[in-house]
Enzyme design. Structure first.
Site, PDB file in Angstrom:
ATOM      1  N   HIS A 209       0.827  -1.299  -0.062  1.00 51.26           N
ATOM      2  CA  HIS A 209      -0.230   0.058  -0.036  1.00 51.26           C
ATOM      3  C   HIS A 209       0.857   1.318  -0.056  1.00 51.26           C
ATOM      4  O   HIS A 209       0.288   2.379  -0.188  1.00 51.26           O
ATOM      5  CB  HIS A 209      -0.858  -0.010   1.379  1.00 51.26           C
ATOM      6  CG  HIS A 209      -0.095   0.509   2.407  1.00 51.26           C
ATOM      7  ND1 HIS A 209       0.288  -0.621   3.116  1.00 51.26           N
ATOM      8  CD2 HIS A 209      -0.134   1.298   3.167  1.00 51.26           C
ATOM      9  CE1 HIS A 209       1.017  -0.160   4.484  1.00 51.26           C
ATOM     10  NE2 HIS A 209       0.587   1.178   4.329  1.00 51.26           N
TER      11      HIS A 209
HETATM   12  C1  UD1 Z   1      -2.121   5.303   6.250  1.00 51.58           C
HETATM   13  C2  UD1 Z   1      -1.019   5.751   7.245  1.00 51.58           C
HETATM   14  C3  UD1 Z   1       0.141   4.577   6.903  1.00 51.58           C
HETATM   15  C4  UD1 Z   1      -0.484   3.200   7.158  1.00 51.58           C
HETATM   16  C5  UD1 Z   1      -1.690   2.750   6.453  1.00 51.58           C
HETATM   17  C6  UD1 Z   1      -2.462   1.585   6.832  1.00 51.58           C
HETATM   18  C7  UD1 Z   1      -0.205   8.275   7.119  1.00 51.58           C
HETATM   19  C8  UD1 Z   1       0.581   9.083   6.619  1.00 51.58           C
HETATM   20  N1  UD1 Z   1      -0.445   7.073   6.590  1.00 51.58           N
HETATM   21  O1  UD1 Z   1      -1.693   5.211   4.947  1.00 51.58           O
HETATM   22  O2  UD1 Z   1       1.102   4.990   7.779  1.00 51.58           O
HETATM   23  O3  UD1 Z   1       0.458   2.190   7.018  1.00 51.58           O
HETATM   24  O4  UD1 Z   1      -2.561   4.027   6.593  1.00 51.58           O
HETATM   25  O5  UD1 Z   1      -3.372   1.214   6.166  1.00 51.58           O
HETATM   26  O6  UD1 Z   1      -1.038   8.315   8.364  1.00 51.58           O
HETATM   27  N2  UD1 Z   1      -9.175   4.662   2.489  1.00 51.58           N
HETATM   28  C9  UD1 Z   1     -10.530   4.172   2.259  1.00 51.58           C
HETATM   29  N3  UD1 Z   1     -11.268   3.842   3.307  1.00 51.58           N
HETATM   30  C10 UD1 Z   1     -10.375   3.751   4.485  1.00 51.58           C
HETATM   31  C11 UD1 Z   1      -9.271   4.347   4.730  1.00 51.58           C
HETATM   32  C12 UD1 Z   1      -8.714   4.812   3.523  1.00 51.58           C
HETATM   33  O7  UD1 Z   1     -11.070   3.961   1.140  1.00 51.58           O
HETATM   34  O8  UD1 Z   1     -11.035   3.401   5.633  1.00 51.58           O
HETATM   35  C13 UD1 Z   1      -8.773   5.314   1.075  1.00 51.58           C
HETATM   36  C14 UD1 Z   1      -8.490   7.135   1.166  1.00 51.58           C
HETATM   37  O9  UD1 Z   1      -9.826   7.352   0.754  1.00 51.58           O
HETATM   38  C15 UD1 Z   1      -7.475   7.080   0.342  1.00 51.58           C
HETATM   39  C16 UD1 Z   1      -6.613   5.986   0.512  1.00 51.58           C
HETATM   40  O10 UD1 Z   1      -7.458   4.830   1.068  1.00 51.58           O
HETATM   41  O11 UD1 Z   1      -7.672   7.166  -0.964  1.00 51.58           O
HETATM   42  C17 UD1 Z   1      -5.412   6.294   1.532  1.00 51.58           C
HETATM   43  O12 UD1 Z   1      -5.785   6.322   2.820  1.00 51.58           O
HETATM   44  P1  UD1 Z   1      -4.952   7.129   3.689  1.00 51.58           P
HETATM   45  O13 UD1 Z   1      -5.447   6.899   5.195  1.00 51.58           O
HETATM   46  O14 UD1 Z   1      -4.841   8.530   3.444  1.00 51.58           O
HETATM   47  O15 UD1 Z   1      -3.614   6.545   3.800  1.00 51.58           O
HETATM   48  P2  UD1 Z   1      -2.984   5.184   3.941  1.00 51.58           P
HETATM   49  O16 UD1 Z   1      -2.219   5.125   2.391  1.00 51.58           O
HETATM   50  O17 UD1 Z   1      -3.982   4.208   4.221  1.00 51.58           O
END
Ligand code: UD1
Length: 366
Positions: A209
């Site tokens: 991821h």
């Molecule tokens: C975040 C953390 C990372 C951790 C990871 C685990 C930061 C900087 N990064 O990264 O350290 O390893 O989580 O998962 O805090 N999304 C969904 N549903 C959710 C959560 C996220 O669809 O429940 C989507 C968001 O809309 C976005 C993408 O996933 O498009 C990334 O989510 P985001 O929380 O921004 O960062 P992660 O890459 O998950």
């Protein structure tokens, strides 16, 4: 005395669960210590958040900030604004944050600006790669925290080099391993092997991821090709993170995958742990999974060029592969032919870290 522990994103839930259990001990309640949980809502999907509360028997959070998705600045700022309201209302004596996600730094900053103490669990880890958002979150949180709880020796050296006072630093072990030890018996009863129709030890488990692996079309396509190649020898189980899923769709890469590469939705904690324990090999770019595989003595290929958890490479079963897919293939075939590392379990990864943390905090606060 009141403590608020913060959870925001998926890797936080299993770190706070043992801390919640430790503070629930009657000896703390008897002396008037209250522990509450605040969920920032950084992760909000059922399978990225809610299922973890069920699996880990965490209570409904006392406070839910509902910040959701956004750019780093937007997400961090929204958490700060909403968390400050909770702090002003609740007036806690201490805020406890875990790990390195945006919620970790946001809540720490909101707390210290109001003169409230901060405890950082999983402090001191450094990848020395400042292009990773998590590295910035770690450095900033450690710079302002009052209690720094460290998981491995490298963390002690890193904090010393950054000039942190010795009396703030505590080598307590790894709360993630507390959860792992506590929930392994439940994982042993998981039905996930039947549900996925896979045999124990006959599959590679994959999680990817990190933006550096999944946001670039060429890189992601190269990684999926690598999974196709592995699938000629072992089935591949790939629970796909929402970020990765979005990019596979965006880049139209779905059709390129072999039928023995099983793309599934993200799993809950118990089913994932079951798969982790019995995997032939794990391939990941996660932080915590490097530690879990080391504890479980399962070989792990980390598809990154740095790790903030060097003990997993030096003592454990982790291989830091770097960016070259050919290196990943080389390690895979070595492991397939039985050439694996002999791992050891790092010091104080013994299932009792949360108890030690609770003792230290209570000893200082009360
Ligand atoms: C975040 C953390 C990372 C951790 C990871 C685990 C930061 C900087 N990064 O990264 O350290 O390893 O989580 O998962 O805090 N999304 C969904 N549903 C959710 C959560 C996220 O669809 O429940 C989507 C968001 O809309 C976005 C993408 O996933 O498009 C990334 O989510 P985001 O929380 O921004 O960062 P992660 O890459 O998950």
């Amino acid at each position: 005395m009141k403590i608020i522990s913060v959870v925001g994103a998926r890797p936080n839930f299993m770190k706070v669960a043992p801390i919640y259990r430790a503070f629930r001990e009657s000896k703390y309640a008897d002396v008037g210590l209250t522990h509450k949980i605040c969920h920032t809502g950084q992760h909000y999907d059922e399978n990225m958040s809610k299922v973890f509360f069920q699996d880990l028997a965490l209570p409904t959070p006392d406070f839910y900030l509902g910040v959701g998705n956004g750019s780093h600045a937007v997400q961090t700022a929204k958490v700060m604004i909403e968390f400050e309201k909770v702090l002003l209302r609740e007036q806690p004596d201490l805020v406890l944050v875990v790990g390195d996600v945006n919620s970790t730094v946001a809540c720490s900053l909101a707390a210290v600006k109001l003169g409230i103490g901060v405890a950082h669990v999983e402090s001191g880890l450094r990848s020395f790669d400042r292009t990773m958002p998590e590295e910035i979150n770690r450095i900033l949180t450690d710079a302002i925290a009052h209690y720094l709880f460290v998981t491995e020796h490298s963390g002690l050296h890193n904090l010393k080099r950054e000039g942190i006072d010795d009396e703030k630093i505590f080598f307590t072990g790894n709360v993630m391993i507390d959860s792992l030890i506590f929930y392994l018996p439940r994982a042993a009863k998981s039905n996930i092997f039947c549900e996925l129709n896979v045999n124990k030890a006959e599959y590679c488990l994959v999680t990817l991821h990190r933006p550096s692996n999944v946001d670039n079309q060429r890189r992601l396509a190269e990684l999926l090709n690598f999974l196709n190649e592995l699938a000629k020898d072992k089935r591949v189980i790939f629970p796909v993170h929402p970020r990765t899923r979005n990019n596979i769709d965006l880049f139209k890469l779905h059709d390129k995958l072999d039928s023995d590469v099983l793309l599934i939705d993200p799993l809950g904690y118990i089913d994932f742990l079951a798969l982790l324990e019995k995997a032939f090999l794990v391939i990941t770019d996660s932080g915590g999974i490097q530690e879990e595989t080391t504890f479980l003595d399962v070989p792990c290929l980390t598809l990154r060029s740095s790790t903030e958890r060097p003990v997993t490479v030096e003592m454990g079963t982790n291989y830091l592969v770097g960016e070259q897919i050919n290196d990943a293939k080389k390690y895979f075939y070595q492991i397939l032919h039985g050439e694996t590392k002999q791992g050891q379990i790092p010091e104080l990864w013994d299932g009792r870290t949360a108890e030690r943390i609770a003792e230290i905090i209570a000893g200082n606060l009360l």
